[in-house]
Motif scaffolding. Sequence first.
Motif, PDB file in Angstrom:
ATOM      1  N   THR A 110       0.842  -1.197   0.000  1.00 49.93           N
ATOM      2  CA  THR A 110       0.000   0.000   0.000  1.00 49.93           C
ATOM      3  C   THR A 110       0.877   1.246   0.000  1.00 49.93           C
ATOM      4  O   THR A 110       1.769   1.394   0.838  1.00 49.93           O
ATOM      5  N   HIS A 111       0.609   2.149  -0.943  1.00 49.20           N
ATOM      6  CA  HIS A 111       1.348   3.415  -1.034  1.00 49.20           C
ATOM      7  C   HIS A 111       0.350   4.553  -0.898  1.00 49.20           C
ATOM      8  O   HIS A 111      -0.622   4.631  -1.654  1.00 49.20           O
ATOM      9  N   VAL A 112       0.574   5.415   0.079  1.00 47.83           N
ATOM     10  CA  VAL A 112      -0.327   6.531   0.356  1.00 47.83           C
ATOM     11  C   VAL A 112       0.271   7.813  -0.201  1.00 47.83           C
ATOM     12  O   VAL A 112       1.429   8.151   0.094  1.00 47.83           O
ATOM     13  N   LEU A 113      -0.507   8.527  -0.995  1.00 44.77           N
ATOM     14  CA  LEU A 113      -0.127   9.840  -1.520  1.00 44.77           C
ATOM     15  C   LEU A 113      -1.044  10.885  -0.897  1.00 44.77           C
ATOM     16  O   LEU A 113      -2.267  10.743  -0.938  1.00 44.77           O
ATOM     17  N   ASP A 114      -0.449  11.915  -0.322  1.00 42.53           N
ATOM     18  CA  ASP A 114      -1.256  12.922   0.373  1.00 42.53           C
ATOM     19  C   ASP A 114      -0.583  14.288   0.265  1.00 42.53           C
ATOM     20  O   ASP A 114       0.637  14.411   0.406  1.00 42.53           O
ATOM     21  N   SER A 115      -1.389  15.316   0.047  1.00 44.13           N
ATOM     22  CA  SER A 115      -0.847  16.672  -0.087  1.00 44.13           C
ATOM     23  C   SER A 115      -0.488  17.302   1.253  1.00 44.13           C
ATOM     24  O   SER A 115       0.211  18.310   1.311  1.00 44.13           O
ATOM     25  N   ASN A 116      -0.981  16.716   2.348  1.00 50.40           N
ATOM     26  CA  ASN A 116      -0.775  17.240   3.698  1.00 50.40           C
ATOM     27  C   ASN A 116      -1.339  18.652   3.844  1.00 50.40           C
ATOM     28  O   ASN A 116      -0.782  19.479   4.571  1.00 50.40           O
ATOM     29  N   ARG A 117      -2.465  18.904   3.161  1.00 53.04           N
ATOM     30  CA  ARG A 117      -3.151  20.192   3.296  1.00 53.04           C
ATOM     31  C   ARG A 117      -4.627  19.949   3.636  1.00 53.04           C
ATOM     32  O   ARG A 117      -5.514  20.313   2.857  1.00 53.04           O
ATOM     33  N   PRO A 118      -4.909  19.349   4.780  1.00 52.12           N
ATOM     34  CA  PRO A 118      -6.302  19.046   5.129  1.00 52.12           C
ATOM     35  C   PRO A 118      -7.084  20.316   5.430  1.00 52.12           C
ATOM     36  O   PRO A 118      -6.523  21.311   5.912  1.00 52.12           O
ATOM     37  N   ARG A 119      -8.383  20.278   5.163  1.00 48.45           N
ATOM     38  CA  ARG A 119      -9.187  21.481   5.394  1.00 48.45           C
ATOM     39  C   ARG A 119      -9.399  21.766   6.868  1.00 48.45           C
ATOM     40  O   ARG A 119      -9.811  22.873   7.231  1.00 48.45           O
ATOM     41  N   ASN A 120      -9.131  20.790   7.753  1.00 45.75           N
ATOM     42  CA  ASN A 120      -9.265  21.049   9.193  1.00 45.75           C
ATOM     43  C   ASN A 120      -7.944  21.429   9.838  1.00 45.75           C
ATOM     44  O   ASN A 120      -7.802  21.386  11.052  1.00 45.75           O
ATOM     45  N   ALA A 121      -6.953  21.828   9.020  1.00 46.65           N
ATOM     46  CA  ALA A 121      -5.638  22.161   9.561  1.00 46.65           C
ATOM     47  C   ALA A 121      -5.693  23.328  10.534  1.00 46.65           C
ATOM     48  O   ALA A 121      -4.854  23.449  11.439  1.00 46.65           O
ATOM     49  N   ALA A 122      -6.677  24.223  10.374  1.00 45.59           N
ATOM     50  CA  ALA A 122      -6.773  25.382  11.255  1.00 45.59           C
ATOM     51  C   ALA A 122      -7.391  25.048  12.603  1.00 45.59           C
ATOM     52  O   ALA A 122      -7.351  25.870  13.526  1.00 45.59           O
ATOM     53  N   THR A 123      -7.951  23.871  12.739  1.00 46.83           N
ATOM     54  CA  THR A 123      -8.635  23.493  13.975  1.00 46.83           C
ATOM     55  C   THR A 123      -7.627  23.047  15.023  1.00 46.83           C
ATOM     56  O   THR A 123      -6.752  22.230  14.749  1.00 46.83           O
ATOM     57  N   PHE A 124      -7.755  23.586  16.237  1.00 45.00           N
ATOM     58  CA  PHE A 124      -6.828  23.250  17.302  1.00 45.00           C
ATOM     59  C   PHE A 124      -7.113  21.894  17.929  1.00 45.00           C
ATOM     60  O   PHE A 124      -6.214  21.237  18.434  1.00 45.00           O
ATOM     61  N   ALA A 125      -8.375  21.493  17.946  1.00 43.44           N
ATOM     62  CA  ALA A 125      -8.740  20.261  18.643  1.00 43.44           C
ATOM     63  C   ALA A 125      -9.850  19.546  17.892  1.00 43.44           C
ATOM     64  O   ALA A 125     -10.824  20.165  17.468  1.00 43.44           O
ATOM     65  N   ALA A 126      -9.673  18.239  17.704  1.00 43.64           N
ATOM     66  CA  ALA A 126     -10.702  17.394  17.109  1.00 43.64           C
ATOM     67  C   ALA A 126     -11.383  16.608  18.219  1.00 43.64           C
ATOM     68  O   ALA A 126     -10.732  16.129  19.144  1.00 43.64           O
ATOM     69  N   HIS A 127     -12.698  16.472  18.112  1.00 38.71           N
ATOM     70  CA  HIS A 127     -13.460  15.831  19.191  1.00 38.71           C
ATOM     71  C   HIS A 127     -14.230  14.618  18.668  1.00 38.71           C
ATOM     72  O   HIS A 127     -14.507  14.495  17.484  1.00 38.71           O
ATOM     73  N   GLY A 128     -14.551  13.726  19.608  1.00 44.12           N
ATOM     74  CA  GLY A 128     -15.391  12.589  19.297  1.00 44.12           C
ATOM     75  C   GLY A 128     -14.641  11.359  18.831  1.00 44.12           C
ATOM     76  O   GLY A 128     -15.264  10.352  18.498  1.00 44.12           O
ATOM     77  N   PHE A 129     -13.318  11.412  18.777  1.00 43.54           N
ATOM     78  CA  PHE A 129     -12.512  10.260  18.369  1.00 43.54           C
ATOM     79  C   PHE A 129     -12.076   9.533  19.631  1.00 43.54           C
ATOM     80  O   PHE A 129     -11.258  10.032  20.394  1.00 43.54           O
TER      81      PHE A 129
END
Length: 289
Positions: A22-41
């Motif tokens: 498996t090879h993963v390609l990613d731009s590393n520019r997620p739209r939630n990059a500005a969010t300080f904290a993710a919840h519910g995980f």
Amino acid sequence: MIGGGPAGLSAALNLARARRTTHVLDSNRPRNAATFAAHGFVTRDGIPPLELRRLGREELEAYPEASFEKAVVTSVTREADGFVVAYGATSITTRTIVITTGLTEKFPALPSLRQFYGTTVHSCVECDAYEYADKPIALIGETDDLAERAILISQWSRDLIVFTNGIGLIGEADEARLAERGIRVDRRQVADVTGDRSGLTGVTLADGETVPRVAAFVRPVYAPNLAYVDSLGLEADADGYLVVDGGGRTSVPGVYAAGDSTAPGPQQLIVAAGAGAKLAAALNRDLLA
């Protein structure tokens, strides 16, 4: 694997554990990059989204079957033995493609919105409303589902004003339903959001009035980020989301998809990760056949 968010990393991890290269390609520019904290995980409530991605990549790269590369995919084309994935000046050939790229967001044109986005202005109600329980909240949007969103937000706070910016549609019946919950509708044009170093303090209207609010939820217009697979002719719904079955299979054999590029639902990281795991199980079995 195109996309290295929770859906892509979850799928890649499970495929690597199935001994699939498996090879993963990613731009590393997620739209939630500005969010300080993710919840519910679960086990990671409050983690910064970028840290969650870093941990996921670290776990994935511990497997010899998996690799990760920062890259922007420009095209995917079919050939006799599979698919050619082009990125930069490089391309690779693969038997299967997994699409886990996300969405683009178009916000109301408010000059200072991005200044507070991810801190006291948010788009995901399920992710961030708990922190503003019983506090003065604004809902800002220009879509026709604002009443539905407002009723959802009222589960956390009924000190809520819906700002339609003179564009969003709320009918008389829906406005009456909102009024029963103490929710006001303001149809005036919005000039901007205002605040200070502590965060949002209000919503400024075109007539000069500033309505005090300590947080806001904005309703973006979403669009799947899928131009790079246009040549594959994948079936999509009326809004451009990829049509998939319960195993993430698209209309083209060998192409799978999970996460925000498929039919919209709760945009929570844990939901995307679960979809990636389901996809990996289906893909692994398909390869056996």
